[in-house]
Scaffold this motif. Sequence first.
Motif, PDB file in Angstrom:
ATOM      1  N   ASP A   1      21.164  38.102  51.343  1.00  0.00           N
ATOM      2  CA  ASP A   1      20.902  39.295  52.149  1.00  0.00           C
ATOM      3  C   ASP A   1      20.172  40.331  51.288  1.00  0.00           C
TER       4      ASP A   1
ATOM      5  N   TRP B   1      41.465  44.278  54.736  1.00  0.00           N
ATOM      6  CA  TRP B   1      40.977  43.649  53.487  1.00  0.00           C
ATOM      7  C   TRP B   1      42.065  43.610  52.431  1.00  0.00           C
TER       8      TRP B   1
ATOM      9  N   SER C   1      30.570  40.278  51.676  1.00  0.00           N
ATOM     10  CA  SER C   1      30.578  39.009  52.420  1.00  0.00           C
ATOM     11  C   SER C   1      31.723  38.977  53.417  1.00  0.00           C
ATOM     12  N   TRP C   2      32.861  39.533  53.053  1.00  0.00           N
ATOM     13  CA  TRP C   2      34.005  39.576  53.973  1.00  0.00           C
ATOM     14  C   TRP C   2      33.699  40.465  55.175  1.00  0.00           C
TER      15      TRP C   2
ATOM     16  N   HIS D   1      42.661  36.490  48.710  1.00  0.00           N
ATOM     17  CA  HIS D   1      41.903  36.586  47.465  1.00  0.00           C
ATOM     18  C   HIS D   1      42.680  37.398  46.432  1.00  0.00           C
TER      19      HIS D   1
ATOM     20  N   HIS E   1      39.518  48.459  58.641  1.00  0.00           N
ATOM     21  CA  HIS E   1      38.965  47.262  57.997  1.00  0.00           C
ATOM     22  C   HIS E   1      39.394  47.189  56.526  1.00  0.00           C
TER      23      HIS E   1
ATOM     24  N   ARG F   1      29.239  45.844  59.069  1.00  0.00           N
ATOM     25  CA  ARG F   1      28.405  46.170  57.916  1.00  0.00           C
ATOM     26  C   ARG F   1      29.069  47.306  57.152  1.00  0.00           C
TER      27      ARG F   1
ATOM     28  N   GLU G   1      43.883  39.121  53.347  1.00  0.00           N
ATOM     29  CA  GLU G   1      43.123  38.094  52.663  1.00  0.00           C
ATOM     30  C   GLU G   1      43.898  37.534  51.470  1.00  0.00           C
TER      31      GLU G   1
ATOM     32  N   ILE H   1      30.804  40.900  56.549  1.00  0.00           N
ATOM     33  CA  ILE H   1      29.923  40.135  57.429  1.00  0.00           C
ATOM     34  C   ILE H   1      30.736  39.147  58.260  1.00  0.00           C
ATOM     35  N   SER H   2      31.738  38.519  57.625  1.00  0.00           N
ATOM     36  CA  SER H   2      32.576  37.572  58.381  1.00  0.00           C
ATOM     37  C   SER H   2      33.398  38.262  59.460  1.00  0.00           C
ATOM     38  N   GLN H   3      33.652  39.563  59.300  1.00  0.00           N
ATOM     39  CA  GLN H   3      34.383  40.325  60.305  1.00  0.00           C
ATOM     40  C   GLN H   3      33.458  40.947  61.358  1.00  0.00           C
ATOM     41  N   GLY H   4      32.145  40.680  61.235  1.00  0.00           N
ATOM     42  CA  GLY H   4      31.198  41.239  62.189  1.00  0.00           C
ATOM     43  C   GLY H   4      30.872  42.688  61.936  1.00  0.00           C
TER      44      GLY H   4
END
Length: 481
Positions: free
Chosen positions: A197, A265, A245-246, A271, A261, A253, A269, A248-251
């Motif tokens: 990206d 996070w 990247s996470w 991670h 959000h 920006r 997750e 983006i996976s949640q739709g």
Amino acid sequence: MTCTSCGNLRPCFHSTTDSPRCRACLTTPEPCTDCGRTKRVVARVARGPFCENCWEAAPEARKPCEDCGKVERLFHFGRCRRCAGERHLRWLLTPPDGRPRPELDQIAAALLDHNPRRALLYTRESKEAARLLNDLASGACALSHEALDARSAGHRRDLAVDWFRSVLVAAGLLPVRDEYLARLERWIDYKTAALDDPDHRQLITAYARWDRVARIRRRARGKPIAASAADITQVQISKAVLFLSWLISQGERLATCRQEHIDLWLTSEPHQGPYAAGPFVAWAVRSKFASGISIPTRAHRVSYRPLDADERWKIARQLLNGDSFETKDRVAGLMVLLYGQTPARTCRLTTAHVLHDEDSVALRINKTPLRLPPPLDALVLQLVDIAHSHEHTVNSNELNAPWLFPTQRPGRALTSSRLATRLRNIGLPSEAGRCAALLDLCTQMPPAVLQRLLGISPMAAERWSAGAVRMAYAAEVARRS
């Protein structure tokens, strides 16, 4: 030659002994004739097999070199390490036209003066190292940091090339630079180039260059950075990439990210270390790339139980009087147990910090030199002699003095993590030992004196002093009851 173990005709090692062996047979462990331990055999004589450590001191290993006549352990083809290394390096550094070039002679001399055995091993075992010397001889590779950096594909590191670079820097053939900072900048280029990206690539580049690296430069104030600073920065940048990247996976920006959000996070997750993205989120809000979001600072208060007093002095006596540990481990352990120093501060000491006169030996940890009692003073002087014999000309520290805790690479000191690992291997937990030492010292001197001698901050000195008072009060109550 014919291997005396398997009988096959193969490239053999130790051809100057009575029984050369191929590489496969070298890996078979056998009991050593001298020490009796089952280890890899490196030589066989009439008395029996020898391991590598015993073969270094065995009289059969010392023979006259065919070239220089020096009597020592020969490396191969009847030559000592220096003669064999010179023969091999001259062959690699011969230009295609055969004309001698002074800069190539300086490179060979620098490698041989530092460690001919390591130079031989690297050029024989590492294809990249041998290719580097051939390219230097042919002119395909310039003698510069930029040319050596270009040979590293992506973020990979070749240990042989890194060692050659450090030797050339120590010999003055390459300029001194902050190697950890240069490696971090190369890693940032590799990390950002891998992002697909373009918006994310621009964000991560700006965050890494103008926030994280700029912060490191400000705190370093022109001095070389520590390895831990580069490692922490890499973790923070990697976590920022993972956070984008996470999203983006949640739709989402970064501009549309909300606090719910962020909470998701931090909690949902699997991670590791989601709080490491906190500096990136704070920078994004300051730079107007996001608004109304924040990652709180994670409560990271780790309390270490101080080492028991009897255990502390037991380990200290072993380090002071025992010869079973290396000198660097003894000095580093005593700095922790007696003066509450961290491995990070200890590994940055140089010979310029040691003040020696006819009456005493002092160590300048902070503004006021700390006088060392015997036998610690003799151990520190021994460490100074080892450091002077280890280093050569140029060192990558602000004092341009040899490190007290050097590594095999010239101009490089042990990292704090490596030193802490060495202390754990000798049975010393550095944090617990440091807590016990500082609490003991606070009962003997005021916080201001502790600050001037040991270099800790005034706030930390006050906290340690208050902790010592509380422990003394608890001990007194326990005695009363």
